[in-house]
Design a protein around this motif. Structure first.
Motif, PDB file in Angstrom:
ATOM      1  N   ASP A  22      29.561  39.797  38.974  1.00 21.95           N
ATOM      2  CA  ASP A  22      30.763  39.596  38.164  1.00 21.95           C
ATOM      3  C   ASP A  22      30.353  38.873  36.882  1.00 21.95           C
ATOM      4  OD1 ASP A  22      33.174  38.921  36.990  1.00 21.95           O
ATOM      5  OD2 ASP A  22      34.086  38.140  38.820  1.00 21.95           O
ATOM      6  N   ILE A  23      30.306  39.596  35.771  1.00 23.08           N
ATOM      7  CA  ILE A  23      29.823  39.018  34.512  1.00 23.08           C
ATOM      8  C   ILE A  23      30.787  37.999  33.922  1.00 23.08           C
ATOM      9  CG2 ILE A  23      28.405  41.008  33.920  1.00 23.08           C
ATOM     10  CD1 ILE A  23      30.647  41.899  32.004  1.00 23.08           C
ATOM     11  N   THR A  24      32.005  37.952  34.435  1.00 21.19           N
ATOM     12  CA  THR A  24      32.976  36.975  33.925  1.00 21.19           C
ATOM     13  C   THR A  24      32.784  35.600  34.552  1.00 21.19           C
ATOM     14  OG1 THR A  24      34.724  37.349  35.590  1.00 21.19           O
ATOM     15  CG2 THR A  24      34.626  38.880  33.726  1.00 21.19           C
ATOM     16  N   LYS A  25      31.987  35.501  35.625  1.00 24.85           N
ATOM     17  CA  LYS A  25      31.849  34.254  36.374  1.00 24.85           C
ATOM     18  C   LYS A  25      30.737  33.358  35.847  1.00 24.85           C
ATOM     19  CE  LYS A  25      35.077  35.229  39.389  1.00 24.85           C
ATOM     20  NZ  LYS A  25      36.374  34.531  39.351  1.00 24.85           N
ATOM     21  N   PHE A  26      29.927  33.855  34.938  1.00 27.02           N
ATOM     22  CA  PHE A  26      28.863  33.029  34.371  1.00 27.02           C
ATOM     23  C   PHE A  26      28.685  33.394  32.903  1.00 27.02           C
ATOM     24  CE2 PHE A  26      26.886  36.921  35.772  1.00 27.02           C
ATOM     25  CZ  PHE A  26      25.900  37.187  34.831  1.00 27.02           C
ATOM     26  N   ASP A  27      28.287  32.429  32.109  1.00 30.66           N
ATOM     27  CA  ASP A  27      28.126  32.620  30.672  1.00 30.66           C
ATOM     28  C   ASP A  27      26.639  32.689  30.350  1.00 30.66           C
ATOM     29  OD1 ASP A  27      28.101  32.566  27.925  1.00 30.66           O
ATOM     30  OD2 ASP A  27      29.480  30.881  27.724  1.00 30.66           O
ATOM     31  N   ALA A  28      26.172  33.890  30.022  1.00 34.58           N
ATOM     32  CA  ALA A  28      24.741  34.102  29.779  1.00 34.58           C
ATOM     33  C   ALA A  28      24.332  33.835  28.336  1.00 34.58           C
ATOM     34  CB  ALA A  28      24.361  35.531  30.162  1.00 34.58           C
ATOM     35  N   ARG A  29      25.267  33.428  27.494  1.00 34.36           N
ATOM     36  CA  ARG A  29      24.930  33.249  26.080  1.00 34.36           C
ATOM     37  C   ARG A  29      23.779  32.261  25.858  1.00 34.36           C
ATOM     38  NH1 ARG A  29      30.831  32.237  23.599  1.00 34.36           N
ATOM     39  NH2 ARG A  29      31.038  31.213  25.641  1.00 34.36           N
ATOM     40  N   GLY A  74      23.077  49.449  43.087  1.00 43.07           N
ATOM     41  CA  GLY A  74      22.298  48.227  43.270  1.00 43.07           C
ATOM     42  C   GLY A  74      23.010  46.946  42.912  1.00 43.07           C
ATOM     43  N   GLY A  75      24.240  47.011  42.378  1.00 44.95           N
ATOM     44  CA  GLY A  75      24.986  45.791  42.120  1.00 44.95           C
ATOM     45  C   GLY A  75      25.609  45.667  40.742  1.00 44.95           C
ATOM     46  N   CYS A  76      25.467  46.690  39.900  1.00 43.74           N
ATOM     47  CA  CYS A  76      26.029  46.639  38.547  1.00 43.74           C
ATOM     48  C   CYS A  76      27.350  47.400  38.411  1.00 43.74           C
ATOM     49  CB  CYS A  76      25.024  47.209  37.542  1.00 43.74           C
ATOM     50  SG  CYS A  76      23.580  46.167  37.262  1.00 43.74           S
ATOM     51  N   MET A  77      27.909  47.856  39.507  1.00 46.31           N
ATOM     52  CA  MET A  77      29.098  48.690  39.444  1.00 46.31           C
ATOM     53  C   MET A  77      30.284  47.981  38.798  1.00 46.31           C
ATOM     54  SD  MET A  77      30.758  50.892  42.563  1.00 46.31           S
ATOM     55  CE  MET A  77      29.137  51.555  42.942  1.00 46.31           C
ATOM     56  N   ASP A  78      30.550  46.754  39.220  1.00 41.85           N
ATOM     57  CA  ASP A  78      31.673  46.011  38.654  1.00 41.85           C
ATOM     58  C   ASP A  78      31.402  45.612  37.205  1.00 41.85           C
ATOM     59  OD1 ASP A  78      32.810  46.308  41.104  1.00 41.85           O
ATOM     60  OD2 ASP A  78      32.790  44.189  41.655  1.00 41.85           O
ATOM     61  N   LEU A  79      30.145  45.462  36.862  1.00 43.76           N
ATOM     62  CA  LEU A  79      29.758  45.163  35.484  1.00 43.76           C
ATOM     63  C   LEU A  79      30.230  46.277  34.551  1.00 43.76           C
ATOM     64  CD1 LEU A  79      26.105  44.162  34.434  1.00 43.76           C
ATOM     65  CD2 LEU A  79      27.380  45.894  33.204  1.00 43.76           C
ATOM     66  N   TYR A  80      29.913  47.521  34.903  1.00 44.99           N
ATOM     67  CA  TYR A  80      30.329  48.651  34.067  1.00 44.99           C
ATOM     68  C   TYR A  80      31.848  48.767  34.018  1.00 44.99           C
ATOM     69  CZ  TYR A  80      25.402  49.953  34.587  1.00 44.99           C
ATOM     70  OH  TYR A  80      24.029  49.945  34.585  1.00 44.99           O
ATOM     71  N   GLU A  82      33.983  46.364  34.256  1.00 48.61           N
ATOM     72  CA  GLU A  82      34.524  45.301  33.412  1.00 48.61           C
ATOM     73  C   GLU A  82      34.393  45.641  31.929  1.00 48.61           C
ATOM     74  OE1 GLU A  82      36.661  42.352  32.338  1.00 48.61           O
ATOM     75  OE2 GLU A  82      36.244  42.591  34.482  1.00 48.61           O
ATOM     76  N   LEU A  83      33.322  46.309  31.550  1.00 47.16           N
ATOM     77  CA  LEU A  83      33.166  46.717  30.153  1.00 47.16           C
ATOM     78  C   LEU A  83      34.287  47.662  29.738  1.00 47.16           C
ATOM     79  CD1 LEU A  83      29.300  47.269  29.809  1.00 47.16           C
ATOM     80  CD2 LEU A  83      30.650  45.209  29.312  1.00 47.16           C
ATOM     81  N   VAL A  84      34.699  48.533  30.644  1.00 51.87           N
ATOM     82  CA  VAL A  84      35.817  49.437  30.348  1.00 51.87           C
ATOM     83  C   VAL A  84      37.122  48.655  30.309  1.00 51.87           C
ATOM     84  CG1 VAL A  84      37.173  51.377  31.227  1.00 51.87           C
ATOM     85  CG2 VAL A  84      34.676  51.496  31.253  1.00 51.87           C
ATOM     86  N   ARG A  85      37.358  47.806  31.301  1.00 52.73           N
ATOM     87  CA  ARG A  85      38.596  47.034  31.371  1.00 52.73           C
ATOM     88  C   ARG A  85      38.763  46.157  30.121  1.00 52.73           C
ATOM     89  NH1 ARG A  85      37.739  44.759  35.764  1.00 52.73           N
ATOM     90  NH2 ARG A  85      39.209  45.777  37.173  1.00 52.73           N
ATOM     91  N   SER A  86      37.679  45.634  29.601  1.00 55.22           N
ATOM     92  CA  SER A  86      37.724  44.718  28.469  1.00 55.22           C
ATOM     93  C   SER A  86      37.652  45.431  27.120  1.00 55.22           C
ATOM     94  CB  SER A  86      36.575  43.703  28.583  1.00 55.22           C
ATOM     95  OG  SER A  86      36.690  42.952  29.775  1.00 55.22           O
ATOM     96  N   GLY A  87      37.697  46.748  27.117  1.00 53.62           N
ATOM     97  CA  GLY A  87      37.685  47.486  25.867  1.00 53.62           C
ATOM     98  C   GLY A  87      36.352  47.467  25.152  1.00 53.62           C
ATOM     99  N   ALA A 327      25.422  41.973  29.347  1.00 51.68           N
ATOM    100  CA  ALA A 327      26.867  42.204  29.454  1.00 51.68           C
ATOM    101  C   ALA A 327      27.651  40.892  29.495  1.00 51.68           C
ATOM    102  CB  ALA A 327      27.172  43.041  30.692  1.00 51.68           C
ATOM    103  N   SER A 328      27.124  39.881  30.192  1.00 53.25           N
ATOM    104  CA  SER A 328      27.810  38.590  30.237  1.00 53.25           C
ATOM    105  C   SER A 328      27.849  37.948  28.863  1.00 53.25           C
ATOM    106  CB  SER A 328      27.110  37.657  31.233  1.00 53.25           C
ATOM    107  OG  SER A 328      27.654  36.354  31.171  1.00 53.25           O
ATOM    108  N   ASP A 329      26.738  37.990  28.142  1.00 46.96           N
ATOM    109  CA  ASP A 329      26.706  37.451  26.781  1.00 46.96           C
ATOM    110  C   ASP A 329      27.773  38.118  25.925  1.00 46.96           C
ATOM    111  OD1 ASP A 329      25.820  37.849  23.840  1.00 46.96           O
ATOM    112  OD2 ASP A 329      24.499  36.219  24.481  1.00 46.96           O
ATOM    113  N   ALA A 330      27.802  39.449  25.936  1.00 46.34           N
ATOM    114  CA  ALA A 330      28.756  40.183  25.097  1.00 46.34           C
ATOM    115  C   ALA A 330      30.196  39.922  25.531  1.00 46.34           C
ATOM    116  CB  ALA A 330      28.446  41.677  25.137  1.00 46.34           C
TER     117      ALA A 330
END
Length: 351
Positions: A22-29, A74-80, A82-87, A327-330
């Motif tokens: 879940d890329i929204t749960k941590f800030d990779a910036r 492998g674990g990136c499904m929700d990542l992709y 979220e990119l769609v959900r977030s525009g 993805a988390s950074d962006a």
């Protein structure tokens, strides 16, 4: 099933689900910024993340997410998703496996599993367990996908469909019958993000669509067909209409070549003013020395008139280990910004 399966042993092997990050749960910036001041792959990732952020900051840019390989399983499904959900994605080009065998599969309520041990693959076959490196898939669940695709096909008018048009019907099906809100196919349908799979039948969709055609032919009835030319025409139409485009590519293969070729196709159609893809990032582990499309550099693509050499970055890394950071950074940089969705699916009459 005609073979007796050891259900206890199968349950043991399919006991630990893959948990999608879940890329929204941590800030990779902070870490991406720090990596950008390093060398080797770390610096490449920092620059690639910067280019993706440039795409998102450019109001004229249509962002194309291009996926090959097994990162979804492998674990990136929700990542992709979220990119769609977030525009943050406007168009998707992917393998059939990514869209059907992985995302649609989980959209129907099935799961991928971590392989805590890897017994002999003949043993896995006897248990109807399919293996992707260290990830397991229940073959019996996968057969449910085959039959669901068949059921969707049976409800549609017998005419040609692009993969985009058929996948849109899959998204509609998940809205009505799906068991997972965070499905890429479902969210793309809801957000008018078109998905193209240029080799669509190289997946569980193929089995279901073959059954649809064979059953219809036996009954003397017409059946639907997939129109690969329509795929190319529709994606090229988006490129012509979009103008400025950016590519975020995971893996390579057919999806990579397909999206890049839209520039050349537009020229063939007389649109010589269509620009090459302005921004491009590719994350891959493929070796450049064999001359394959998957490994060909973005600089090489420039020789074909497909990609701008000024704003591109290759990242030679296993995508599952670096995409969460990018993805988390962006996401954290853009979550509060109002990026206007392109909604390219509305370009077509079936939406």
């Amino acid at each position: 099933m005609t073979t007796q399966i050891n259900d206890t042993r199968k349950a043991e092997l399919l006991s630990t689900e893959v948990e999608h990050i879940d890329i929204t749960k941590f800030d990779a910036r902070p870490i991406v910024e720090a990596m950008g001041k390093m060398s080797f792959t770390s610096r490449d990732l920092g620059r690639a993340t910067g280019i993706y952020n440039q795409m998102l900051d450019d109001p004229d840019c249509t962002v194309c997410l291009v996926i090959a390989g097994s990162t979804s399983a492998g674990g990136c499904m929700d990542l992709y998703a979220e990119l769609v959900r977030s525009g943050m994605v406007d168009v998707i080009v992917a393998t059939g496996a990514t869209i059907v065998d992985m995302d649609f599969f989980e959209g129907l309520g099935h799961k991928h599993y971590q392989a805590l041990e890897i017994p002999d693959d003949d043993t896995l076959r006897s248990l109807y367990i399919d293996r992707i490196y260290d990830t397991y898939i229940d073959e019996e669940a996968l057969q449910n996908v085959d039959h669901t695709i068949f059921e969707i096909a049976e409800t549609l008018a017998p005419k040609p469909y692009s993969s985009r048009a058929f996948i849109r019907e899959m998204g509609k099906y998940l809205v009505e019958h799906g068991k997972k809100d965070n499905s890429l196919v479902k969210l793309a349908y809801e957000h008018d993000v078109p998905i193209f799979c240029p080799a669509f039948v190289d997946s569980s969709a193929g089995f279901g669509l073959v059954k649809h055609q064979v059953d219809a032919a036996k009954a003397g009835k017409p059946y639907l067909v997939l129109d690969a030319i329509a795929d190319f025409r529709e994606l090229t139409q988006i490129k012509i209409e979009a103008g400025t485009t950016g590519l975020l590519m995971i893996g390579g293969g057919v999806p990579k070549n397909f999206i890049q070729d839209t520039v050349v196709c537009a020229e063939i159609l007389g649109h010589e003013d269509v620009a090459v893809h302005k921004y491009a990032v590719q994350i891959t582990v493929a070796d450049v020395r064999d001359g394959a499309c998957s490994s060909s550099t973005l600089q090489e693509a420039a020789s074909w008139g497909k990609v701008n050499t000024g704003i591109e970055q290759m990242v030679f890394a296993e995508a599952g280990s670096v995409m969460p950071l990018l993805a988390s950074d962006a996401w954290h940089r853009h979550q509060d910004r109002m990026r206007e969705p392109k909604r390219w699916a509305r370009l077509f009459a079936d939406t």
